[in-house]
Motif scaffolding. Structure first.
Motif, PDB file in Angstrom:
ATOM      1  N   ARG A 102      -3.480 -36.806 -26.425  1.00 39.38           N
ATOM      2  CA  ARG A 102      -2.326 -37.628 -26.050  1.00 39.38           C
ATOM      3  C   ARG A 102      -1.484 -37.928 -27.284  1.00 39.38           C
ATOM      4  NH1 ARG A 102      -4.267 -42.048 -21.476  1.00 39.38           N
ATOM      5  NH2 ARG A 102      -5.113 -40.490 -20.032  1.00 39.38           N
ATOM      6  N   TRP A 103      -0.211 -38.233 -27.017  1.00 39.80           N
ATOM      7  CA  TRP A 103       0.784 -38.506 -28.055  1.00 39.80           C
ATOM      8  C   TRP A 103       1.374 -39.892 -27.817  1.00 39.80           C
ATOM      9  CZ3 TRP A 103       1.664 -34.422 -31.494  1.00 39.80           C
ATOM     10  CH2 TRP A 103       1.118 -33.193 -31.123  1.00 39.80           C
ATOM     11  N   ASP A 155     -11.342 -50.257 -30.618  1.00 36.96           N
ATOM     12  CA  ASP A 155     -10.268 -51.032 -29.980  1.00 36.96           C
ATOM     13  C   ASP A 155      -8.904 -50.388 -30.214  1.00 36.96           C
ATOM     14  OD1 ASP A 155     -12.234 -52.813 -29.172  1.00 36.96           O
ATOM     15  OD2 ASP A 155     -11.634 -54.408 -30.578  1.00 36.96           O
ATOM     16  N   ALA A 156      -8.662 -49.946 -31.448  1.00 38.56           N
ATOM     17  CA  ALA A 156      -7.378 -49.313 -31.766  1.00 38.56           C
ATOM     18  C   ALA A 156      -7.194 -48.031 -30.961  1.00 38.56           C
ATOM     19  CB  ALA A 156      -7.286 -49.021 -33.263  1.00 38.56           C
ATOM     20  N   PHE A 157      -8.234 -47.213 -30.939  1.00 30.91           N
ATOM     21  CA  PHE A 157      -8.113 -45.945 -30.213  1.00 30.91           C
ATOM     22  C   PHE A 157      -7.833 -46.186 -28.742  1.00 30.91           C
ATOM     23  CE2 PHE A 157      -9.237 -42.284 -27.821  1.00 30.91           C
ATOM     24  CZ  PHE A 157      -8.751 -41.244 -28.577  1.00 30.91           C
ATOM     25  N   GLU A 158      -8.590 -47.080 -28.123  1.00 28.20           N
ATOM     26  CA  GLU A 158      -8.404 -47.323 -26.689  1.00 28.20           C
ATOM     27  C   GLU A 158      -7.012 -47.887 -26.391  1.00 28.20           C
ATOM     28  OE1 GLU A 158     -10.227 -45.943 -24.547  1.00 28.20           O
ATOM     29  OE2 GLU A 158     -11.942 -45.481 -25.816  1.00 28.20           O
ATOM     30  N   ALA A 159      -6.494 -48.744 -27.267  1.00 27.64           N
ATOM     31  CA  ALA A 159      -5.145 -49.278 -27.069  1.00 27.64           C
ATOM     32  C   ALA A 159      -4.101 -48.167 -27.186  1.00 27.64           C
ATOM     33  CB  ALA A 159      -4.867 -50.391 -28.075  1.00 27.64           C
ATOM     34  N   VAL A 160      -4.275 -47.286 -28.171  1.00 30.18           N
ATOM     35  CA  VAL A 160      -3.369 -46.150 -28.324  1.00 30.18           C
ATOM     36  C   VAL A 160      -3.474 -45.243 -27.099  1.00 30.18           C
ATOM     37  CG1 VAL A 160      -2.959 -44.021 -29.642  1.00 30.18           C
ATOM     38  CG2 VAL A 160      -3.314 -46.197 -30.849  1.00 30.18           C
ATOM     39  N   TRP A 161      -4.683 -44.921 -26.694  1.00 33.21           N
ATOM     40  CA  TRP A 161      -4.913 -44.008 -25.570  1.00 33.21           C
ATOM     41  C   TRP A 161      -4.241 -44.515 -24.299  1.00 33.21           C
ATOM     42  CZ3 TRP A 161      -6.549 -39.199 -25.798  1.00 33.21           C
ATOM     43  CH2 TRP A 161      -6.938 -38.551 -24.631  1.00 33.21           C
ATOM     44  N   GLU A 162      -4.350 -45.803 -24.069  1.00 33.58           N
ATOM     45  CA  GLU A 162      -3.774 -46.400 -22.864  1.00 33.58           C
ATOM     46  C   GLU A 162      -2.252 -46.235 -22.818  1.00 33.58           C
ATOM     47  OE1 GLU A 162      -3.149 -50.924 -21.505  1.00 33.58           O
ATOM     48  OE2 GLU A 162      -5.259 -50.325 -21.664  1.00 33.58           O
ATOM     49  N   ARG A 163      -1.602 -46.320 -23.957  1.00 30.73           N
ATOM     50  CA  ARG A 163      -0.131 -46.226 -24.014  1.00 30.73           C
ATOM     51  C   ARG A 163       0.378 -44.808 -24.222  1.00 30.73           C
ATOM     52  NH1 ARG A 163       1.510 -51.383 -27.864  1.00 30.73           N
ATOM     53  NH2 ARG A 163       0.097 -52.862 -26.863  1.00 30.73           N
ATOM     54  N   ALA A 164      -0.481 -43.910 -24.664  1.00 28.05           N
ATOM     55  CA  ALA A 164      -0.055 -42.570 -25.067  1.00 28.05           C
ATOM     56  C   ALA A 164       0.217 -41.676 -23.851  1.00 28.05           C
ATOM     57  CB  ALA A 164      -1.115 -41.943 -25.966  1.00 28.05           C
ATOM     58  N   VAL A 165       0.972 -40.631 -24.116  1.00 25.58           N
ATOM     59  CA  VAL A 165       1.392 -39.664 -23.098  1.00 25.58           C
ATOM     60  C   VAL A 165       0.480 -38.438 -23.172  1.00 25.58           C
ATOM     61  CG1 VAL A 165       3.316 -38.210 -22.312  1.00 25.58           C
ATOM     62  CG2 VAL A 165       3.777 -40.451 -23.363  1.00 25.58           C
ATOM     63  N   PRO A 166      -0.103 -38.013 -22.046  1.00 31.66           N
ATOM     64  CA  PRO A 166      -0.922 -36.799 -22.063  1.00 31.66           C
ATOM     65  C   PRO A 166      -0.129 -35.599 -22.595  1.00 31.66           C
ATOM     66  CG  PRO A 166      -1.204 -37.959 -19.985  1.00 31.66           C
ATOM     67  CD  PRO A 166      -0.059 -38.632 -20.707  1.00 31.66           C
ATOM     68  N   HIS A 167      -0.830 -34.720 -23.287  1.00 34.97           N
ATOM     69  CA  HIS A 167      -0.176 -33.573 -23.918  1.00 34.97           C
ATOM     70  C   HIS A 167       0.717 -32.807 -22.955  1.00 34.97           C
ATOM     71  CE1 HIS A 167       0.547 -30.241 -26.580  1.00 34.97           C
ATOM     72  NE2 HIS A 167       0.121 -29.418 -25.647  1.00 34.97           N
ATOM     73  N   GLU A 168       0.234 -32.575 -21.746  1.00 32.10           N
ATOM     74  CA  GLU A 168       1.008 -31.752 -20.802  1.00 32.10           C
ATOM     75  C   GLU A 168       2.280 -32.449 -20.314  1.00 32.10           C
ATOM     76  OE1 GLU A 168      -2.224 -33.969 -18.609  1.00 32.10           O
ATOM     77  OE2 GLU A 168      -2.162 -32.733 -20.396  1.00 32.10           O
ATOM     78  N   LYS A 169       2.400 -33.750 -20.562  1.00 31.77           N
ATOM     79  CA  LYS A 169       3.609 -34.485 -20.140  1.00 31.77           C
ATOM     80  C   LYS A 169       4.509 -34.856 -21.310  1.00 31.77           C
ATOM     81  CE  LYS A 169       1.521 -36.401 -15.999  1.00 31.77           C
ATOM     82  NZ  LYS A 169       1.122 -37.598 -15.292  1.00 31.77           N
ATOM     83  N   TYR A 170       4.022 -34.696 -22.526  1.00 26.83           N
ATOM     84  CA  TYR A 170       4.808 -35.075 -23.705  1.00 26.83           C
ATOM     85  C   TYR A 170       5.701 -33.909 -24.114  1.00 26.83           C
ATOM     86  CZ  TYR A 170       5.995 -36.956 -28.286  1.00 26.83           C
ATOM     87  OH  TYR A 170       6.677 -37.423 -29.390  1.00 26.83           O
ATOM     88  N   THR A 171       6.909 -34.206 -24.538  1.00 24.19           N
ATOM     89  CA  THR A 171       7.807 -33.182 -25.030  1.00 24.19           C
ATOM     90  C   THR A 171       8.313 -33.579 -26.397  1.00 24.19           C
ATOM     91  OG1 THR A 171       9.686 -34.206 -23.890  1.00 24.19           O
ATOM     92  CG2 THR A 171       8.556 -32.418 -22.739  1.00 24.19           C
ATOM     93  N   VAL A 172       8.526 -32.576 -27.236  1.00 23.79           N
ATOM     94  CA  VAL A 172       9.048 -32.834 -28.580  1.00 23.79           C
ATOM     95  C   VAL A 172      10.503 -32.410 -28.652  1.00 23.79           C
ATOM     96  CG1 VAL A 172       6.823 -32.678 -29.714  1.00 23.79           C
ATOM     97  CG2 VAL A 172       8.200 -30.615 -29.484  1.00 23.79           C
TER      98      VAL A 172
END
Length: 172
Positions: A102-103, A155-172
């Motif tokens: 995730r991003w 805790d940091a990882f889980e907070a990031v994971w919850e807000r992050a966008v799955p790779h297949e949905k993220y665009t650069v």
């Protein structure tokens, strides 16, 4: 830093449940030959597995096959750096090997307490810090089983994971 810090693949070999990896830099190892090739126009062909499969992906696939969940989250500035565009382009092999990726746009992580370094967290008990120069060159690692460090990273990882966008949905 100790010279006896285990490599990631060694730590994965004894992992039983989960391996979490948080990356927070906008660039790493600028002299990497694969990055130089990408800058010159080379792109991985998803249909030509033999051209991009490498030993690291075999480690990931074998670890996932044992039932270990491997999740990688990347915190990135937007607009993304050239390096992040490259990293995005070469992430599909990690996903095919079994990693979940995730991003998180950096602006969406402002209220998350983050450790000062990238890390891997193995089975919620071992943190392997990654140390890098200002230019992104790898300087080695450090291991801790300190409960406060483990909790901070989890805790940091889980907070990031919850807000992050799955790779297949993220665009650069």
């Amino acid at each position: 830093m100790s010279q006896s810090v285990p490599k990631i693949d060694e730590l994965l070999s004894s992992t039983r449940r989960s391996a979490l990896h948080l990356e927070m830099r906008d660039g790493y190892m600028q002299d990497d030959p694969a990055l130089r090739a990408w800058r010159a126009g080379h792109r991985l062909d998803p249909d030509d597995r033999a051209s991009w499969w490498r030993p690291w992906l075999g480690v990931i696939a074998a670890t996932v096959a044992r039932g270990v969940e491997i999740r990688r989250a990347r915190i990135v500035s937007e607009p993304v750096s050239e390096y992040i565009r490259y990293e995005y382009d070469v992430t599909f092999p990690n996903v095919r090997a079994g990693e979940q990726v995730r991003w998180l746009p950096r602006r969406n992580g402002s209220t998350i307490a983050l450790p000062g370094n990238d890390f891997w967290l193995f089975d919620d008990r071992i943190v392997r810090w990654g140390h890098f120069s200002g230019d992104g060159d790898a300087l080695g690692g450090e291991i801790t089983e300190d409960e406060a460090a483990v909790k901070l990273c989890s805790d940091a990882f889980e907070a990031v994971w919850e807000r992050a966008v799955p790779h297949e949905k993220y665009t650069v």
